[in-house]
Write a protein that holds these residues in place. Structure first.
Motif, PDB file in Angstrom:
ATOM      1  N   PHE A 164       0.686  -1.351   0.180  1.00 20.47           N
ATOM      2  CA  PHE A 164      -0.044  -0.063   0.119  1.00 20.47           C
ATOM      3  C   PHE A 164       0.841   1.268  -0.078  1.00 20.47           C
ATOM      4  N   ASP A 165       1.900   1.223   0.937  1.00 22.25           N
ATOM      5  CA  ASP A 165       2.998   2.445   0.734  1.00 22.25           C
ATOM      6  C   ASP A 165       3.395   2.694  -0.619  1.00 22.25           C
ATOM      7  N   LEU A 166       4.019   1.724  -1.262  1.00 18.58           N
ATOM      8  CA  LEU A 166       4.498   1.713  -2.454  1.00 18.58           C
ATOM      9  C   LEU A 166       3.463   2.288  -3.522  1.00 18.58           C
ATOM     10  N   LEU A 167       2.318   1.919  -3.278  1.00 22.09           N
ATOM     11  CA  LEU A 167       1.131   2.593  -4.084  1.00 22.09           C
ATOM     12  C   LEU A 167       0.822   3.773  -4.092  1.00 22.09           C
ATOM     13  N   VAL A 168       0.957   4.258  -2.921  1.00 22.05           N
ATOM     14  CA  VAL A 168       0.559   5.626  -2.636  1.00 22.05           C
ATOM     15  C   VAL A 168       1.765   6.438  -3.253  1.00 22.05           C
ATOM     16  N   HIS A 169       3.030   5.882  -2.886  1.00 23.24           N
ATOM     17  CA  HIS A 169       4.199   6.526  -3.588  1.00 23.24           C
ATOM     18  C   HIS A 169       4.061   6.796  -4.851  1.00 23.24           C
ATOM     19  N   THR A 185      -9.346  -9.363  -6.269  1.00 28.36           N
ATOM     20  CA  THR A 185     -10.643  -9.581  -5.578  1.00 28.36           C
ATOM     21  C   THR A 185     -11.475  -8.476  -5.361  1.00 28.36           C
ATOM     22  N   LYS A 186     -12.717  -8.314  -5.059  1.00 26.18           N
ATOM     23  CA  LYS A 186     -13.619  -7.048  -5.001  1.00 26.18           C
ATOM     24  C   LYS A 186     -13.359  -6.571  -3.660  1.00 26.18           C
ATOM     25  N   ALA A 187     -13.271  -7.641  -2.601  1.00 29.44           N
ATOM     26  CA  ALA A 187     -12.822  -7.023  -1.331  1.00 29.44           C
ATOM     27  C   ALA A 187     -11.710  -5.942  -1.327  1.00 29.44           C
ATOM     28  N   GLY A 188     -10.477  -6.787  -1.987  1.00 27.80           N
ATOM     29  CA  GLY A 188      -9.198  -5.956  -1.846  1.00 27.80           C
ATOM     30  C   GLY A 188      -9.432  -4.508  -2.527  1.00 27.80           C
ATOM     31  N   ALA A 189     -10.007  -4.334  -3.808  1.00 28.71           N
ATOM     32  CA  ALA A 189     -10.273  -3.147  -4.268  1.00 28.71           C
ATOM     33  C   ALA A 189     -11.250  -2.401  -3.542  1.00 28.71           C
ATOM     34  N   ASP A 190     -11.954  -2.775  -2.834  1.00 25.59           N
ATOM     35  CA  ASP A 190     -12.745  -1.584  -1.766  1.00 25.59           C
ATOM     36  C   ASP A 190     -11.903  -1.433  -0.658  1.00 25.59           C
ATOM     37  N   ARG A 191     -11.007  -2.271  -0.231  1.00 25.45           N
ATOM     38  CA  ARG A 191     -10.270  -1.974   1.120  1.00 25.45           C
ATOM     39  C   ARG A 191      -9.434  -0.921   0.457  1.00 25.45           C
ATOM     40  N   ILE A 192      -8.666  -1.276  -0.475  1.00 26.28           N
ATOM     41  CA  ILE A 192      -7.406  -0.052  -0.993  1.00 26.28           C
ATOM     42  C   ILE A 192      -8.217   1.057  -1.247  1.00 26.28           C
ATOM     43  N   ALA A 193      -9.311   1.208  -1.999  1.00 27.02           N
ATOM     44  CA  ALA A 193      -9.867   2.509  -2.333  1.00 27.02           C
ATOM     45  C   ALA A 193     -10.460   3.234  -0.958  1.00 27.02           C
ATOM     46  N   LYS A 194     -10.748   2.433   0.007  1.00 25.01           N
ATOM     47  CA  LYS A 194     -11.177   3.247   1.114  1.00 25.01           C
ATOM     48  C   LYS A 194      -9.982   3.937   1.876  1.00 25.01           C
ATOM     49  N   TRP A 195      -8.650   3.011   1.857  1.00 29.11           N
ATOM     50  CA  TRP A 195      -7.483   3.581   2.373  1.00 29.11           C
ATOM     51  C   TRP A 195      -6.950   4.515   1.607  1.00 29.11           C
ATOM     52  N   LEU A 196      -7.100   4.503   0.291  1.00 29.36           N
ATOM     53  CA  LEU A 196      -6.600   5.868  -0.342  1.00 29.36           C
ATOM     54  C   LEU A 196      -7.374   7.014  -0.220  1.00 29.36           C
ATOM     55  N   ARG A 197      -8.782   7.014  -0.039  1.00 28.39           N
ATOM     56  CA  ARG A 197      -9.540   8.205   0.395  1.00 28.39           C
ATOM     57  C   ARG A 197      -9.224   8.818   1.728  1.00 28.39           C
ATOM     58  N   GLN A 198      -8.965   7.793   2.377  1.00 31.22           N
ATOM     59  CA  GLN A 198      -8.349   8.222   3.892  1.00 31.22           C
ATOM     60  C   GLN A 198      -7.102   8.807   3.748  1.00 31.22           C
ATOM     61  N   HIS A 199      -6.309   8.622   2.846  1.00 34.62           N
ATOM     62  CA  HIS A 199      -4.985   9.330   2.616  1.00 34.62           C
ATOM     63  C   HIS A 199      -4.987  10.321   1.730  1.00 34.62           C
ATOM     64  N   GLY A 200      -6.159  11.049   1.308  1.00 38.10           N
ATOM     65  CA  GLY A 200      -6.472  12.085   0.626  1.00 38.10           C
ATOM     66  C   GLY A 200      -6.524  11.850  -0.910  1.00 38.10           C
ATOM     67  N   ASN A 201      -6.603  10.724  -1.448  1.00 39.12           N
ATOM     68  CA  ASN A 201      -6.717  10.467  -2.601  1.00 39.12           C
ATOM     69  C   ASN A 201      -8.302  10.341  -2.995  1.00 39.12           C
ATOM     70  N   SER A 202      -8.854  11.486  -3.274  1.00 38.24           N
ATOM     71  CA  SER A 202     -10.344  11.614  -3.606  1.00 38.24           C
ATOM     72  C   SER A 202     -10.726  11.224  -4.894  1.00 38.24           C
ATOM     73  N   ASN A 203      -9.701  11.432  -5.928  1.00 40.74           N
ATOM     74  CA  ASN A 203      -9.997  11.363  -7.337  1.00 40.74           C
ATOM     75  C   ASN A 203      -9.913  10.015  -7.874  1.00 40.74           C
ATOM     76  N   ILE A 204     -10.467   9.226  -7.228  1.00 38.40           N
ATOM     77  CA  ILE A 204     -10.609   7.797  -7.536  1.00 38.40           C
ATOM     78  C   ILE A 204     -12.028   7.086  -7.891  1.00 38.40           C
ATOM     79  N   ALA A 205     -12.176   6.024  -8.485  1.00 36.81           N
ATOM     80  CA  ALA A 205     -13.370   5.399  -8.480  1.00 36.81           C
ATOM     81  C   ALA A 205     -13.183   4.116  -8.527  1.00 36.81           C
ATOM     82  N   VAL A 206     -14.217   3.286  -8.275  1.00 34.12           N
ATOM     83  CA  VAL A 206     -14.169   1.672  -7.910  1.00 34.12           C
ATOM     84  C   VAL A 206     -15.094   1.131  -9.031  1.00 34.12           C
ATOM     85  N   MET A 207     -14.373  -0.247  -9.642  1.00 33.28           N
ATOM     86  CA  MET A 207     -15.347  -0.840 -10.337  1.00 33.28           C
ATOM     87  C   MET A 207     -15.231  -2.476 -10.492  1.00 33.28           C
TER      88      MET A 207
END
Length: 297
Positions: A164-169, A185-207
């Motif tokens: 996750f830290d590498l992705l943020v970087h 997995t769908k759960a993994g996509a949702d989890r990382i999207a939630k973490w990214l938004r918590q780290h200020g990355n709001s310019n994202i969407a999930v599919m």
């Protein structure tokens, strides 16, 4: 298809997104033909679909499950179909739709034109083709067994806790460039999207397939139109979709097969544009039998 009368062209495709994309292309290329188009897929109500059938859509573009629902309800007959199109057949095989496809084909007239599109031809697809087609002409276009030459590939060995830290970087480095991130997995996509938004990355969407059709369509369209820079997706977004100007593909999870890798990174480097593909590889990816560097060729 110039004259109107009844449904004479049936298109089968595995996902709702592909069905919508095919409809858009029928509308664009057939804009001078006044074609009546109907979309048949799950996740939405039956009302508009029944109306399209009742009004005699010239072309029905369908996913197999919802089409079988209409057939079982006797709101639709296929005995006057003249053109049958099977699109992304290998994907339908992967998704377990082949038996449904066979059931649908049996309800179409034997005398018809059949067009059969598949990116790969495993034995099960050859068998289906032999059963479905009569003395077919085989046309291979852009056949390749390796990823496009326009894509640069990078491999990132990383422990599971550091992914996750590498992705943020990486996202900080590429900032608002168009990026597609793949998860197993769908759960993994949702989890990382939630973490990214918590780290200020709001310019994202999930599919992924757990979302309703409106949410999936909005996420894809916002990404295509550039309203969001990053789309987080499962392999539902890896096949057939024409998403232009994707600059980066990140495999947060290693894909299962070489073909899956090729399809995923094929979302970038399109139309002779350059693209970049990054794959995160953990220790278990390297040493277990199921995963490994071999997926990258």
């Amino acid at each position: 298809l110039k004259k109107h009368s009844h449904t004479r062209c049936l298109v089968l495709t595995p996902t709702r997104e592909l069905a919508c994309q095919i409809e858009e292309n029928f509308a664009f290329y057939g804009k001078h033909l006044d074609l009546k188009l109907g979309l048949i897929y799950g996740g939405v109500g039956y009302g508009a679909q029944r109306q399209a059938i009742k009004e005699g859509a010239d072309v029905l573009i369908c996913t197999p499950g919802r089409l079988l629902d209409h057939l079982s309800q006797k709101s639709l007959r296929l005995d006057r179909v003249e053109i049958l199109i099977l699109d992304e057949v290998d994907r339908m095989l992967d998704m377990g739709f082949i038996d449904d496809v066979r059931r649908i084909v049996r309800q179409c007239p034997k005398k018809r034109q059949t067009l059969f599109f598949s990116a790969t031809m495993p034995e099960a697809i050859h068998s289906l083709a032999a059963w479905t087609l009569y003395k077919p002409m085989e046309i291979s276009i852009g056949l390749r067994v390796s990823p496009a030459d326009t894509v640069d590939h990078a491999l990132y060995p990383v422990d599971a806790m550091g992914k996750f830290d590498l992705l943020v970087h990486l996202l900080q480095k590429i900032q608002d460039e168009s990026t597609l991130i793949f998860f197993q997995t769908k759960a993994g996509a949702d989890r990382i999207a939630k973490w990214l938004r918590q780290h200020g990355n709001s310019n994202i969407a999930v599919m992924h397939s757990n979302l309703n059709q409106r949410e999936r369509a909005k996420a894809l369209q916002d990404f295509k139109d550039g309203r969001i820079a990053t789309l987080i997706a499962t392999d539902i977004a890896s096949r057939g979709l024409d998403i232009r100007n994707v600059q980066h593909v990140i495999n947060y999870d290693v894909p299962n097969t070489p073909d899956a890798y090729t399809h995923r990174i094929g979302r970038t480097g399109r139309s002779e544009r350059d693209g970049r593909a990054c794959t995160f590889v953990c220790r278990y990816n390297i040493f277990s039998n199921h995963w490994g560097f071999g997926v990258l060729g």
